[in-house]
Design an enzyme around this catalytic site. Structure first.
Site, PDB file in Angstrom:
ATOM      1  N   CYS A   1     -12.885  21.703 -11.487  1.00 18.65           N
ATOM      2  CA  CYS A   1     -12.785  22.041 -10.086  1.00 18.65           C
ATOM      3  C   CYS A   1     -11.233  22.270  -9.586  1.00 18.65           C
ATOM      4  O   CYS A   1     -11.384  23.102  -9.022  1.00 18.65           O
ATOM      5  CB  CYS A   1     -13.527  21.067  -8.870  1.00 18.65           C
ATOM      6  SG  CYS A   1     -15.339  21.125  -9.037  1.00 18.65           S
TER       7      CYS A   1
ATOM      8  N   ASP B   1       1.127  -1.117   0.207  1.00 21.37           N
ATOM      9  CA  ASP B   1      -0.828  -0.396  -0.251  1.00 21.37           C
ATOM     10  C   ASP B   1       0.841   1.352   0.157  1.00 21.37           C
ATOM     11  O   ASP B   1       2.189   1.408   0.303  1.00 21.37           O
ATOM     12  CB  ASP B   1      -0.713   0.013   1.452  1.00 21.37           C
ATOM     13  CG  ASP B   1      -2.372   0.843   0.806  1.00 21.37           C
ATOM     14  OD1 ASP B   1      -1.867   1.165  -0.100  1.00 21.37           O
ATOM     15  OD2 ASP B   1      -2.612   1.290   2.067  1.00 21.37           O
ATOM     16  N   GLU B   2       0.675   2.195  -0.177  1.00 22.16           N
ATOM     17  CA  GLU B   2       1.230   3.132  -0.725  1.00 22.16           C
ATOM     18  C   GLU B   2       2.374   4.014  -1.168  1.00 22.16           C
ATOM     19  O   GLU B   2       3.194   3.990  -0.258  1.00 22.16           O
ATOM     20  CB  GLU B   2       1.562   4.483   1.205  1.00 22.16           C
ATOM     21  CG  GLU B   2      -0.730   4.712   1.775  1.00 22.16           C
ATOM     22  CD  GLU B   2      -1.729   5.270   1.018  1.00 22.16           C
ATOM     23  OE1 GLU B   2      -1.079   6.540  -0.008  1.00 22.16           O
ATOM     24  OE2 GLU B   2      -2.134   6.018   1.446  1.00 22.16           O
ATOM     25  N   VAL B   3       2.519   2.900  -2.528  1.00 23.48           N
ATOM     26  CA  VAL B   3       3.382   2.937  -3.431  1.00 23.48           C
ATOM     27  C   VAL B   3       4.742   3.954  -3.459  1.00 23.48           C
ATOM     28  O   VAL B   3       5.490   4.172  -3.313  1.00 23.48           O
ATOM     29  CB  VAL B   3       3.184   1.426  -4.250  1.00 23.48           C
ATOM     30  CG1 VAL B   3       3.319   0.773  -4.329  1.00 23.48           C
ATOM     31  CG2 VAL B   3       2.946   2.229  -5.075  1.00 23.48           C
TER      32      VAL B   3
END
Length: 184
Positions: free
Chosen positions: A176, A83-85
């Site tokens: 946006c 995760d979160e490479v």
């Protein structure tokens, strides 16, 4: 047989970690040995677990350097989940190539772009190696449409590597993003 690399990417709040956790669950249900990793820098929700914004989680090896992954891989490991490479060094690319060559499937989740719309180097390298890319979207924080592909930093300075959650970042669509950036 070579392993397969799946990359799950997109802006914050798009469900990347939730999707990664679903793949972990599939491998566990199939009684396949897994190894799960997260970067030490990311302790937002839990220090030793990968936890999604919705609160689901799984225990993970917490590492600083990609090379540390190798010491946790056993002969019967079939799936590696990272995760979160974006928080890892580009050395993760070589580690992942090695795992794939050993027949281990690898699943990586992480941001593709910084809040300034610059690519995260490690994520970009992994995308070039991927067999499957899952590009996620989020609900735009400003207009409410399910078309957010960018992350906008709303507090905390201009650093591109700055771990945070809803107190610092929102997911927005391109229109946006451009409107809000003019105000900053």
């Amino acid at each position: 047989m070579s392993g397969k690399l799946t990359i799950i990417t997109g802006p914050m709040y798009s469900g990347k970690t939730t999707e990664l956790l679903s793949f972990v669950e599939i491998y566990k249900l199939g009684k396949k040995k897994v190894a799960v990793f997260k970067p030490k820098i990311d302790s937002r929700y839990h220090s030793t677990m990968i936890v999604s914004h919705s609160g689901n989680g799984v225990e993970a090896h917490v590492i600083e350097r990609p090379e540390e992954i190798r010491k946790y891989i056993e002969e019967d490991t079939r799936g590696v989940f990272i995760d979160e490479v974006q928080f890892f060094s580009p050395g993760l690319f070589e580690v992942v190539k090695d795992l794939l060559d050993r027949g281990i499937d690898v699943f990586c989740a992480g941001l593709d772009l910084t809040h300034k719309q610059n690519p995260f180097e490690t994520t970009a390298l992994l995308l070039s190696l991927a067999d499957t890319v899952i590009k996620k979207k989020a609900v735009c924080h400003r207009c409410g449409e399910y078309n957010a592909t960018l992350t906008l930093k709303v507090a905390g300075g201009e650093e591109e590597i700055d771990v945070g959650g809803q107190e610092k970042y929102i997911a927005v669509c391109r229109d946006c993003y451009n409107t809000l950036k003019k105000r900053v």
